[in-house]
Design a protein around this motif. Structure first.
Motif, PDB file in Angstrom:
ATOM      1  N   SER A 101      10.776  10.194  -7.163  1.00 46.34           N
ATOM      2  CA  SER A 101      11.728  10.466  -8.355  1.00 46.34           C
ATOM      3  C   SER A 101      10.929  10.487  -9.553  1.00 46.34           C
ATOM      4  N   ILE A 102      11.227  11.539 -10.578  1.00 49.37           N
ATOM      5  CA  ILE A 102      10.719  11.834 -11.818  1.00 49.37           C
ATOM      6  C   ILE A 102      11.628  11.928 -12.681  1.00 49.37           C
ATOM      7  N   SER A 103      11.396  11.389 -13.788  1.00 49.42           N
ATOM      8  CA  SER A 103      12.341  11.272 -15.099  1.00 49.42           C
ATOM      9  C   SER A 103      12.133  12.411 -15.792  1.00 49.42           C
ATOM     10  N   PRO A 104      13.143  12.533 -16.846  1.00 50.59           N
ATOM     11  CA  PRO A 104      13.289  13.701 -17.793  1.00 50.59           C
ATOM     12  C   PRO A 104      12.059  13.611 -18.743  1.00 50.59           C
ATOM     13  N   PHE A 105      11.570  12.188 -18.947  1.00 47.19           N
ATOM     14  CA  PHE A 105      10.158  11.851 -19.991  1.00 47.19           C
ATOM     15  C   PHE A 105       9.079  12.676 -19.221  1.00 47.19           C
ATOM     16  N   PHE A 106       9.104  12.241 -17.906  1.00 44.37           N
ATOM     17  CA  PHE A 106       7.806  12.915 -17.090  1.00 44.37           C
ATOM     18  C   PHE A 106       7.756  14.403 -17.219  1.00 44.37           C
ATOM     19  N   HIS A 108       9.115  16.133 -19.852  1.00 46.33           N
ATOM     20  CA  HIS A 108       8.800  16.410 -21.091  1.00 46.33           C
ATOM     21  C   HIS A 108       7.143  16.284 -21.299  1.00 46.33           C
ATOM     22  N   THR A 109       6.859  15.227 -20.823  1.00 42.83           N
ATOM     23  CA  THR A 109       5.272  15.022 -20.803  1.00 42.83           C
ATOM     24  C   THR A 109       4.278  16.079 -20.164  1.00 42.83           C
ATOM     25  N   VAL A 110       4.813  16.743 -19.204  1.00 47.65           N
ATOM     26  CA  VAL A 110       3.904  17.759 -18.593  1.00 47.65           C
ATOM     27  C   VAL A 110       4.221  19.159 -19.520  1.00 47.65           C
ATOM     28  N   ALA A 111       5.406  19.196 -19.959  1.00 49.22           N
ATOM     29  CA  ALA A 111       5.680  20.400 -21.009  1.00 49.22           C
ATOM     30  C   ALA A 111       4.951  20.385 -22.225  1.00 49.22           C
ATOM     31  N   GLU A 112       4.745  19.159 -22.657  1.00 52.58           N
ATOM     32  CA  GLU A 112       3.885  18.963 -23.966  1.00 52.58           C
ATOM     33  C   GLU A 112       2.537  19.178 -23.588  1.00 52.58           C
ATOM     34  N   LEU A 113       2.001  18.699 -22.417  1.00 53.87           N
ATOM     35  CA  LEU A 113       0.490  18.982 -21.976  1.00 53.87           C
ATOM     36  C   LEU A 113       0.408  20.516 -21.845  1.00 53.87           C
ATOM     37  N   LEU A 114       1.401  21.224 -21.322  1.00 54.82           N
ATOM     38  CA  LEU A 114       1.392  22.645 -21.352  1.00 54.82           C
ATOM     39  C   LEU A 114       1.170  23.328 -22.508  1.00 54.82           C
ATOM     40  N   ALA A 115       2.078  22.958 -23.461  1.00 59.25           N
ATOM     41  CA  ALA A 115       1.886  23.504 -24.557  1.00 59.25           C
ATOM     42  C   ALA A 115       0.651  23.353 -25.491  1.00 59.25           C
ATOM     43  N   GLN A 116       0.296  21.849 -25.292  1.00 64.00           N
ATOM     44  CA  GLN A 116      -1.234  21.681 -25.900  1.00 64.00           C
ATOM     45  C   GLN A 116      -2.302  22.660 -25.109  1.00 64.00           C
ATOM     46  N   LYS A 117      -2.224  22.748 -24.022  1.00 67.39           N
ATOM     47  CA  LYS A 117      -3.104  23.581 -23.132  1.00 67.39           C
ATOM     48  C   LYS A 117      -3.192  25.239 -23.734  1.00 67.39           C
ATOM     49  N   LYS A 118      -2.199  25.588 -24.209  1.00 66.95           N
ATOM     50  CA  LYS A 118      -2.079  26.887 -24.700  1.00 66.95           C
ATOM     51  C   LYS A 118      -2.524  26.970 -26.130  1.00 66.95           C
ATOM     52  N   LEU A 119      -2.664  25.979 -26.851  1.00 67.36           N
ATOM     53  CA  LEU A 119      -3.471  25.636 -28.114  1.00 67.36           C
ATOM     54  C   LEU A 119      -4.763  25.185 -27.808  1.00 67.36           C
ATOM     55  N   LEU A 134       0.994  10.381 -18.294  1.00 70.18           N
ATOM     56  CA  LEU A 134       1.329  11.160 -17.055  1.00 70.18           C
ATOM     57  C   LEU A 134       0.955  10.244 -15.758  1.00 70.18           C
ATOM     58  N   LEU A 135      -0.336   9.765 -15.721  1.00 67.52           N
ATOM     59  CA  LEU A 135      -0.968   9.045 -14.816  1.00 67.52           C
ATOM     60  C   LEU A 135       0.116   7.969 -14.118  1.00 67.52           C
ATOM     61  N   ASP A 136       0.156   7.152 -15.472  1.00 69.07           N
ATOM     62  CA  ASP A 136       1.224   5.987 -15.244  1.00 69.07           C
ATOM     63  C   ASP A 136       2.483   6.162 -14.437  1.00 69.07           C
ATOM     64  N   GLN A 137       3.081   7.384 -15.007  1.00 66.01           N
ATOM     65  CA  GLN A 137       4.220   7.559 -14.459  1.00 66.01           C
ATOM     66  C   GLN A 137       4.173   8.232 -13.109  1.00 66.01           C
ATOM     67  N   MET A 138       3.334   8.906 -12.689  1.00 69.69           N
ATOM     68  CA  MET A 138       3.097   9.182 -11.295  1.00 69.69           C
ATOM     69  C   MET A 138       3.037   8.211 -10.223  1.00 69.69           C
ATOM     70  N   GLN A 139       2.041   6.863 -10.937  1.00 65.89           N
ATOM     71  CA  GLN A 139       1.687   5.899 -10.168  1.00 65.89           C
ATOM     72  C   GLN A 139       2.932   4.957  -9.681  1.00 65.89           C
ATOM     73  N   PHE A 140       3.798   4.779 -10.884  1.00 69.21           N
ATOM     74  CA  PHE A 140       4.967   3.811 -10.607  1.00 69.21           C
ATOM     75  C   PHE A 140       6.350   4.381 -10.400  1.00 69.21           C
ATOM     76  N   ALA A 141       6.396   5.700 -10.069  1.00 71.36           N
ATOM     77  CA  ALA A 141       7.771   6.362  -9.744  1.00 71.36           C
ATOM     78  C   ALA A 141       8.033   5.988  -8.418  1.00 71.36           C
ATOM     79  N   PRO A 142       9.577   5.799  -8.386  1.00 70.34           N
ATOM     80  CA  PRO A 142      10.115   5.446  -7.020  1.00 70.34           C
ATOM     81  C   PRO A 142       9.715   6.439  -5.855  1.00 70.34           C
ATOM     82  N   CYS A 143       9.351   6.127  -4.772  1.00 66.55           N
ATOM     83  CA  CYS A 143       8.493   6.761  -3.572  1.00 66.55           C
ATOM     84  C   CYS A 143       9.357   6.714  -2.569  1.00 66.55           C
TER      85      CYS A 143
END
Length: 254
Positions: A101-106, A108-119, A134-143
């Motif tokens: 399960s991933i959250s809206p915050f996750f 948004h974090t990916v979207a921000e990383l993609l935006a930074q990548k374009k810059l 991002l790594l912390d969220q992936m580690q502790f997300a419900p599985c």
């Protein structure tokens, strides 16, 4: 003297893809692990003769050296994200495929990383911070083992087929069970054994897959609520938010 750890931008890579319906990613494997998820749309993965669904709001972990292929099953374009994890970090994750399960915050974090990548990542420090979050969220997300597990059991398979039929979503579990010559207790026990989740949870997830597709097609929230058997849109919105962490309108806007 302790060797300094490599920067996360050398251990985590993010790529995005856009698939049309029936686009196929042919069988392949990698030395890196993949943490995948959909911004919108649905992919179906085939791994070791098993099918796995990857819908929005759920991440899908594929360990290193695991051959897999996928097909886009949504009517519209699927915007898909692949987060590649270096083998050095893969011990933080399971050795088998898992659904998270991933959250809206996750998202948004990916979207921000993609935006930074374009810059071209103007701030390495900010990039490292986002990758650590991002790594912390992936580690502790419900599985879970699977998002929507399937079964070839002769009793359970036809029941699941009816439970996943959108035309029958307005019927209760008890109404569905009445068309089969088995007790409700037996069906509930069998589903727990075969699917490792309750039959009601399985049906809720099947409904969510349908909701994701309807939202993407622009169907009104009131209409979707009616098709799922809710008398009031507010009850449907509460159900959706409980599973995804956001309202249907918020997911559609995202």
């Amino acid at each position: 003297m302790q060797t300094p750890l490599p920067l996360l931008n050398t251990l985590i890579e993010i790529e995005e893809f856009h698939y049309h319906k029936n686009d196929i990613v042919t069988p392949h494997s990698s030395l890196w692990g993949d943490f995948n998820f959909s911004f919108n749309g649905l992919l179906e993965f085939s791994i070791n003769h098993q099918l796995f669904l990857s819908p929005p709001s759920y991440g899908f972990w594929i360990p290193p050296q695991t051959e897999h292929c996928s097909v886009a099953v949504d009517e519209h374009i699927t915007h898909y994200i692949c987060i590649r994890i270096h083998p050095e970090l893969c011990n933080k994750f399971a050795s088998t495929c898992k659904t998270f399960s991933i959250s809206p915050f996750f998202r948004h974090t990916v979207a921000e990383l993609l935006a930074q990548k374009k810059l071209n990542y103007p701030s390495v420090e900010y990039q490292q911070h986002l990758l650590q979050v991002l790594l912390d969220q992936m580690q502790f997300a419900p599985c879970y083992d699977q998002y929507l597990p399937q079964s070839n059991h002769p009793i359970l398979e036809p029941i699941l087929k009816k439970l996943a039929d959108p035309l029958l979503f307005t019927q209760s579990l008890q109404q569905i069970f009445e068309s089969f010559n088995f007790s409700e207790r037996h069906i509930l026990r069998l589903s727990q054994q075969e699917l490792q989740i309750s039959i009601s949870e399985w049906r809720n997830r099947a409904k969510l897959i349908y909701v994701f597709s309807q939202l993407k097609q622009g169907q009104s929230i009131k209409r979707i609520a009616y098709e799922l058997g809710y008398q009031h849109s507010s009850s449907f919105i509460e159900f959706f938010k409980r599973y995804t962490g956001q309202t249907p309108s918020q997911m559609r806007e995202a």
